[in-house]
Design an enzyme around this catalytic site. Structure first.
Site, mmCIF file in Angstrom:
data_model
loop_
_atom_site.group_PDB
_atom_site.id
_atom_site.type_symbol
_atom_site.label_atom_id
_atom_site.label_comp_id
_atom_site.label_asym_id
_atom_site.label_seq_id
_atom_site.Cartn_x
_atom_site.Cartn_y
_atom_site.Cartn_z
ATOM 1 N N GLU A 135 0.817 -1.214 0.000
ATOM 2 C CA GLU A 135 0.000 0.000 0.000
ATOM 3 C C GLU A 135 0.852 1.267 0.000
ATOM 4 O O GLU A 135 0.349 2.345 -0.300
ATOM 5 C CB GLU A 135 -0.971 -0.015 1.190
ATOM 6 N N LYS A 161 2.987 3.624 7.303
ATOM 7 C CA LYS A 161 3.859 2.496 6.927
ATOM 8 C C LYS A 161 4.974 2.976 6.000
ATOM 9 O O LYS A 161 6.105 2.509 6.076
ATOM 10 C CB LYS A 161 3.052 1.377 6.260
ATOM 11 N N ARG A 280 -15.136 3.174 0.747
ATOM 12 C CA ARG A 280 -14.147 3.676 1.707
ATOM 13 C C ARG A 280 -13.550 4.970 1.158
ATOM 14 O O ARG A 280 -13.288 5.081 -0.044
ATOM 15 C CB ARG A 280 -13.069 2.602 1.825
ATOM 16 N N GLY A 282 -10.980 7.520 -0.109
ATOM 17 C CA GLY A 282 -9.635 7.382 -0.692
ATOM 18 C C GLY A 282 -9.284 5.947 -1.053
ATOM 19 O O GLY A 282 -8.110 5.570 -1.042
HETATM 20 N N1 LIG Z 1 -2.571 -8.165 7.094
HETATM 21 C C1 LIG Z 1 -2.157 -7.794 5.898
HETATM 22 O O1 LIG Z 1 -2.786 -8.102 4.880
HETATM 23 C C2 LIG Z 1 -0.885 -6.992 5.738
HETATM 24 C C3 LIG Z 1 -0.500 -6.612 4.456
HETATM 25 C C4 LIG Z 1 0.676 -5.892 4.297
HETATM 26 C C5 LIG Z 1 1.471 -5.599 5.394
HETATM 27 N N2 LIG Z 1 1.076 -5.960 6.631
HETATM 28 C C6 LIG Z 1 1.954 -5.622 7.777
HETATM 29 O O2 LIG Z 1 2.286 -6.815 8.461
HETATM 30 C C7 LIG Z 1 2.441 -6.548 9.855
HETATM 31 C C8 LIG Z 1 1.554 -7.490 10.661
HETATM 32 O O3 LIG Z 1 0.191 -7.290 10.259
HETATM 33 P P1 LIG Z 1 -0.978 -8.172 10.877
HETATM 34 O O4 LIG Z 1 -2.017 -8.277 9.846
HETATM 35 O O5 LIG Z 1 -0.411 -9.397 11.498
HETATM 36 O O6 LIG Z 1 -1.490 -7.183 12.018
HETATM 37 P P2 LIG Z 1 -2.245 -7.507 13.366
HETATM 38 O O7 LIG Z 1 -3.038 -6.280 13.663
HETATM 39 O O8 LIG Z 1 -2.929 -8.824 13.319
HETATM 40 O O9 LIG Z 1 -1.066 -7.652 14.426
HETATM 41 C C9 LIG Z 1 -0.335 -6.550 14.903
HETATM 42 C C10 LIG Z 1 0.337 -6.980 16.211
HETATM 43 O O10 LIG Z 1 1.135 -5.876 16.660
HETATM 44 C C11 LIG Z 1 0.881 -5.691 18.050
HETATM 45 N N3 LIG Z 1 1.098 -4.268 18.358
HETATM 46 C C12 LIG Z 1 0.368 -3.210 17.907
HETATM 47 N N4 LIG Z 1 0.853 -2.071 18.419
HETATM 48 C C13 LIG Z 1 1.920 -2.413 19.190
HETATM 49 C C14 LIG Z 1 2.847 -1.679 19.974
HETATM 50 N N5 LIG Z 1 2.765 -0.352 20.085
HETATM 51 N N6 LIG Z 1 3.836 -2.336 20.623
HETATM 52 C C15 LIG Z 1 3.920 -3.699 20.524
HETATM 53 N N7 LIG Z 1 3.060 -4.450 19.818
HETATM 54 C C16 LIG Z 1 2.081 -3.803 19.155
HETATM 55 C C17 LIG Z 1 -0.560 -6.120 18.255
HETATM 56 O O11 LIG Z 1 -0.841 -6.440 19.606
HETATM 57 C C18 LIG Z 1 -0.658 -7.302 17.322
HETATM 58 O O12 LIG Z 1 -0.272 -8.497 17.978
HETATM 59 C C19 LIG Z 1 2.105 -5.068 10.049
HETATM 60 O O13 LIG Z 1 3.308 -4.350 10.089
HETATM 61 C C20 LIG Z 1 1.294 -4.716 8.805
HETATM 62 O O14 LIG Z 1 1.428 -3.351 8.479
HETATM 63 C C21 LIG Z 1 -0.092 -6.651 6.842
#
Ligand SMILES: NC(=O)c1ccc[n+]([C@@H]2O[C@H](COP(=O)([O-])OP(=O)(O)OC[C@H]3O[C@@H](n4cnc5c(N)ncnc54)[C@H](O)[C@@H]3O)[C@@H](O)[C@H]2O)c1
Length: 333
Positions: A135, A161, A280, A282
């Site tokens: 993204e 990000k 949504r 944007g």
């Molecule tokens: N899910 C997707 O499709 C997707 C796509 C592209 C990139 N990402 C990236 O992958 C990574 C993981 O995504 P996800 O889908 O597993 O997200 P998620 O929301 O399931 O998990 C995020 C985790 O981070 C922890 N967290 C949040 N804020 C925190 C903080 N301040 N300190 C410590 N821990 C904290 C949460 O408790 C949670 O366990 C992220 O960086 C996200 O941007 C996800």
């Protein structure tokens, strides 16, 4: 090797921990031996973090869990010490929430990443793998993004990000740190919090409810099974080149409307269960990743087809109601 996984109690981070500890959701084909001696999870356990996500590896003597905030320099400094590698997943991750309020996104995604990078720099951590997203590139009508494409994020989530992604690369250029960035497409699979489209639709349908489809349903996404994503990250962690960016995609582009049709079919429901809702703000029209670099350099190819991945995911949500039912009532603030 001592590996620190931030956000390891979340959806993708927990699969990475399972992969590191030899209990992944699929075969570890093509993944170089990881053999960690210690895997430390640092996670704040926000609404989307859940210790139950680590049930399959609970009791593994190599696993250590620390509940803490990546924005807290004291905690981060203590936890980072002694680790050889950091794989950084922790983030606020849901676009709709970032539209409702951007503050926690800037705090965790930008300041939290800077706090971790500073600690890694101080402690001389061997390698820092930053998990970013496609993204950050914005939206693309034709063709696919390579890693050199300029960043043009549109939502507060993707802007935060992009900030952390560029900051991580800046620590490589400025300080010579061994930093790598991965940018992946939309993930799906077991243990995904039921606010993102696939688990939201599946859980609503299994509950006999309706599903909200944004706008004309013509937005296009590339779907990547969480296990394939983690295989790609492991290859980057083990064999990637410092200072490089690697796209990780699933090679399965389709419109949200088509995806909805597949989910209805898998759950035995009809189009009468779909409620069109205002688009949504944007809303990016299309995401498309070129994955030539990671394929040619590191040997990555996605192993789970969308058909099989969706069928397995729907079955998992059918069989694991006790995991997701309490989460459907989690306060959204
Ligand atoms: N899910 C997707 O499709 C997707 C796509 C592209 C990139 N990402 C990236 O992958 C990574 C993981 O995504 P996800 O889908 O597993 O997200 P998620 O929301 O399931 O998990 C995020 C985790 O981070 C922890 N967290 C949040 N804020 C925190 C903080 N301040 N300190 C410590 N821990 C904290 C949460 O408790 C949670 O366990 C992220 O960086 C996200 O941007 C996800």
């Amino acid at each position: 090797m001592r590996i620190l996984v931030t956000g390891g109690a979340g959806f993708i981070g927990s699969e990475y921990v399972r992969l590191l500890l030899g209990k992944p959701l699929g075969s570890a084909d093509g993944v170089p031996p990881l053999e960690p001696t210690v895997v430390t999870v640092l996670d704040k356990l926000t609404y989307s973090g859940n210790l139950a996500n680590l049930d399959l590896v609970r009791g593994d003597p190599r696993l250590r869990f620390v509940q803490g905030d990546i924005c807290d320099p004291t905690t981060v400094d203590e936890v980072v010490a002694g680790h050889d590698v950091i794989v950084h997943f922790a983030a606020e991750s849901h676009v709709d929430r970032s539209i409702a309020g951007a503050a926690p996104f800037v705090t965790t995604n930008v300041l939290g990443t800077q706090t971790l990078l500073d600690a890694a720099l101080r402690h001389g951590t061997g390698r820092f793998v930053h998990i970013s997203t496609d993204e950050v590139y914005g939206s693309i009508d034709d063709g696919s993004w390579t890693e050199t494409w300029p960043l043009a994020p549109n939502s507060p989530y993707s802007a935060s990000k992009a900030g952390s992604d560029l900051l991580a690369l800046a620590y490589h250029r400025t300080h010579g740190m061994d930093v790598l960035v991965t940018r992946c497409s939309n993930n799906y699979g077991p243990y995904q919090f039921p606010e993102k489209v696939i688990p939201l639709f599946v859980s609503n349908l299994l509950d006999g409810g309706t599903v909200p489809l944004y706008g004309d349903g013509g937005n296009i996404r590339d779907w990547l099974h969480v296990h394939d994503h983690c295989r790609g990250i492991a290859m980057v962690q083990q064999k990637g080149r410092a200072g490089e960016v690697y796209n990780i995609g699933g090679g399965t582009e389709l419109t949200n409307k088509k995806l909805t049709g597949l989910l209805l079919e898998a759950c035995g429901a009809g189009w009468d269960r779909v409620v069109p809702v205002t688009d949504r703000k944007g809303h990016d029209r299309r995401y498309s990743l070129d994955i030539t670099k990671i394929s040619e350099e590191l040997g990555y190819t996605p192993s789970i087809t969308l058909d099989r991945g969706l069928a397995d995911t729907v079955r998992w949500y059918q069989n694991n109601r006790t995991w997701w039912e309490p989460l459907k009532t989690t306060p959204t603030a």
